[in-house]
Design a protein around this motif. Structure first.
Motif, mmCIF file in Angstrom:
data_model
loop_
_atom_site.group_PDB
_atom_site.id
_atom_site.type_symbol
_atom_site.label_atom_id
_atom_site.label_comp_id
_atom_site.label_asym_id
_atom_site.label_seq_id
_atom_site.Cartn_x
_atom_site.Cartn_y
_atom_site.Cartn_z
ATOM 1 N N UNK A 68 0.832 -1.206 0.000
ATOM 2 C CA UNK A 68 0.000 0.000 0.000
ATOM 3 C C UNK A 68 0.868 1.258 0.000
ATOM 4 N N UNK A 69 1.937 1.242 0.792
ATOM 5 C CA UNK A 69 2.858 2.379 0.809
ATOM 6 C C UNK A 69 3.558 2.501 -0.537
ATOM 7 N N UNK A 70 3.931 1.383 -1.132
ATOM 8 C CA UNK A 70 4.565 1.425 -2.446
ATOM 9 C C UNK A 70 3.615 2.012 -3.489
ATOM 10 N N UNK A 71 2.350 1.628 -3.414
ATOM 11 C CA UNK A 71 1.362 2.184 -4.350
ATOM 12 C C UNK A 71 1.182 3.687 -4.134
ATOM 13 N N UNK A 72 1.202 4.107 -2.864
ATOM 14 C CA UNK A 72 1.142 5.549 -2.586
ATOM 15 C C UNK A 72 2.366 6.259 -3.160
ATOM 16 N N UNK A 73 3.513 5.588 -3.082
ATOM 17 C CA UNK A 73 4.733 6.168 -3.624
ATOM 18 C C UNK A 73 4.635 6.305 -5.141
ATOM 19 N N UNK A 74 4.042 5.304 -5.798
ATOM 20 C CA UNK A 74 3.839 5.387 -7.250
ATOM 21 C C UNK A 74 2.853 6.513 -7.598
ATOM 22 N N UNK A 75 1.796 6.636 -6.800
ATOM 23 C CA UNK A 75 0.826 7.709 -7.041
ATOM 24 C C UNK A 75 1.475 9.075 -6.856
ATOM 25 N N UNK A 76 2.345 9.180 -5.874
ATOM 26 C CA UNK A 76 3.065 10.426 -5.623
ATOM 27 C C UNK A 76 3.986 10.773 -6.799
ATOM 28 N N UNK A 77 4.720 9.775 -7.291
ATOM 29 C CA UNK A 77 5.604 10.003 -8.431
ATOM 30 C C UNK A 77 4.804 10.373 -9.675
ATOM 31 N N UNK A 78 3.693 9.670 -9.903
ATOM 32 C CA UNK A 78 2.859 9.989 -11.062
ATOM 33 C C UNK A 78 2.238 11.370 -10.965
ATOM 34 N N UNK A 143 8.768 -7.336 -6.492
ATOM 35 C CA UNK A 143 7.936 -6.198 -6.127
ATOM 36 C C UNK A 143 8.787 -5.028 -5.626
ATOM 37 N N UNK A 144 9.752 -5.334 -4.772
ATOM 38 C CA UNK A 144 10.606 -4.292 -4.205
ATOM 39 C C UNK A 144 11.449 -3.638 -5.298
ATOM 40 N N UNK A 145 12.049 -4.467 -6.166
ATOM 41 C CA UNK A 145 12.884 -3.929 -7.241
ATOM 42 C C UNK A 145 12.043 -3.090 -8.198
ATOM 43 N N UNK A 146 10.821 -3.553 -8.501
ATOM 44 C CA UNK A 146 9.962 -2.813 -9.432
ATOM 45 C C UNK A 146 9.643 -1.422 -8.905
ATOM 46 N N UNK A 147 9.247 -1.339 -7.656
ATOM 47 C CA UNK A 147 8.869 -0.018 -7.146
ATOM 48 C C UNK A 147 10.084 0.906 -7.083
ATOM 49 N N UNK A 148 11.252 0.371 -6.752
ATOM 50 C CA UNK A 148 12.445 1.208 -6.691
ATOM 51 C C UNK A 148 12.881 1.673 -8.086
ATOM 52 N N UNK A 149 12.816 0.777 -9.082
ATOM 53 C CA UNK A 149 13.201 1.147 -10.431
ATOM 54 C C UNK A 149 12.279 2.241 -10.974
ATOM 55 N N UNK A 150 10.967 2.046 -10.818
ATOM 56 C CA UNK A 150 10.011 3.032 -11.324
ATOM 57 C C UNK A 150 10.168 4.356 -10.580
ATOM 58 N N UNK A 151 10.337 4.266 -9.280
ATOM 59 C CA UNK A 151 10.483 5.483 -8.478
ATOM 60 C C UNK A 151 11.748 6.243 -8.861
ATOM 61 N N UNK A 152 12.853 5.530 -9.050
ATOM 62 C CA UNK A 152 14.101 6.179 -9.450
ATOM 63 C C UNK A 152 13.979 6.792 -10.838
ATOM 64 N N UNK A 153 13.368 6.061 -11.766
ATOM 65 C CA UNK A 153 13.209 6.576 -13.127
ATOM 66 C C UNK A 153 12.364 7.847 -13.142
ATOM 67 N N UNK A 154 11.284 7.871 -12.370
ATOM 68 C CA UNK A 154 10.432 9.061 -12.327
ATOM 69 C C UNK A 154 11.165 10.232 -11.689
#
Length: 386
Positions: A68-78, A143-154
């Motif tokens: 849930x926190x990772x999804x919030x992090x993705x929403x924040x980046x988006x 899952x952990x690597x995916x959220x970090x890669x997307x977050x870093x790229x954004x």
């Protein structure tokens, strides 16, 4: 405690933008700012350890708070990318298309994160070191690597976009973009700490402190800079008009004190009225006073003072004209005082065109304040020609 500052800043900036959003609920820029602030505030709220424990306890699923926190992090980046898309402007169709693509892409990432969490196994609750503890667990690892890669790229993309745009703007927008660059650079540091700790786990080393201790302050500082960077230009734009009204109101003070009370038609305004209302009232009182003084204006005096000011090396023609207007107004006030029966007004048949009310009132007021001697000279010249 490190989560408190970004949450407080997010709430504060959100409250400052709430009135504008309520007035214009369909404004895409205001909505994107609101989305960024809401996701940033929600991210740091749900990332707090007590809240993580509460979410896990209420759902009965150990570590459900993590995706849930990772999804919030993705929403924040988006939301940050959507804000920049709307901030830069362009064709509405292109903006809407880019916004939908951004929301769709990050929404898909959130869905994949939840699916990977469901496929994996994380039975032991880890509220502080989930990333490193499960760095080798199938599906959870991905899952952990995916959220970090997307977050870093954004974060890299946002930093690059803000840097490029920084060269094209000035003022408060430039300051806001500079703060965003700092914020997203700190976000990259956050991700680097996470990657280093996870890589160390894969190598059989224990660098967990990079994830649990070092990364969190970077994240909190990043969110604080981003919140201020987003809010500063909008708040400054909102305050600019009242500030300009206040500056003009103050600069008109000398002229208002000289002629503002001459007309009997001037009415008062409530003390707590907006500064714009007070500025309009002061300008109206000045115009009314100048209209009353119009029959007493000596255009010949005005021309003589203007010529003398130019000969004395006045800064430019506008300053010389303002000094001449100021001298003529002072002489007119003296003439009005010497005519208590208002005979000149009664005998006046024509309005004298091209006089002071058509010129810059602020310059005239400034001339009265900075050059009282010139205004006094105008008054004495008037007496000499009487």
């Amino acid at each position: 405690m490190s989560s408190l500052l970004p949450v407080a800043l997010g709430v504060l900036v959100g409250l400052l933008r709430l009135p504008a959003l309520l007035r214009n609920p369909r404004d895409p820029l205001l909505r994107s700012v609101a989305a960024l602030l809401v996701t940033a505030t929600g991210l740091f709220f749900f990332a707090a350890v007590p809240v993580i424990r509460k979410v896990n306890a209420l759902t009965g699923v150990p570590n459900l708070a993590a995706p849930l926190v990772y999804c919030m992090l993705m929403a924040y980046a988006g939301a940050g990318l959507v804000l920049v898309i709307n901030w830069r402007g362009g064709e509405p169709v292109r903006i809407r298309r880019a916004t939908r693509c951004c929301i769709g892409a990050f929404g898909a990432v959130c869905l994949v994160l939840l699916v990977l969490f469901g496929l994996g196994s994380a039975p032991a609750e880890r509220v502080r070191d989930f990333d490193t503890h499960y760095a080798g667990t199938p599906y959870i690892r991905e899952m952990i690597v995916l959220y970090l890669v997307v977050h870093t790229a954004s974060a890299l993309l946002m930093s690059a976009l803000c840097r490029r745009w920084l060269r094209e703007v000035s003022g408060e927008l430039r300051v806001g973009l500079a703060l965003l660059v700092v914020g997203y650079s700190l976000m990259i540091c956050f991700d680097a700490c996470k990657f280093a700790a996870i890589g160390a786990r894969w190598a059989g080393l224990d660098w967990d402190y990079l994830s649990t201790e070092t990364a969190r302050p970077f994240g909190a500082a990043s969110a604080s800079f981003i919140a201020v960077g987003c809010g500063l230009p909008l708040v400054v734009q909102r305050l600019r008009r009242p500030w300009r009204d206040w500056v003009r109101y103050r600069r008109l003070g000398p002229l208002s004190r000289l002629v503002g009370g001459i007309s009997s038609t001037t009415v008062s305004v409530p003390l707590l009225s907006p500064v714009g209302v007070h500025r309009l009232h002061r300008e109206s009182a000045i115009h009314d006073g100048l209209l009353t003084l119009n029959p007493y204006f000596d255009l010949g005096l005005r021309e003589r003072v203007r010529t003398a000011a130019l000969a004395d090396g006045a800064a430019d023609g506008h300053d010389a004209a303002a000094s001449a207007d100021a001298a003529m107004i002072v002489a007119a006030v003296d003439a009005l005082r010497d005519d208590p029966q208002r005979r000149v007004i009664a005998d006046s048949r024509a309005f004298k065109e091209g006089t002071s009310e058509h010129h810059d009132l602020v310059r005239i007021s400034r001339s009265l304040y900075l050059s009282p001697a010139a205004a006094g000279a105008g008054s004495s010249t008037e007496r000499e020609h009487a």
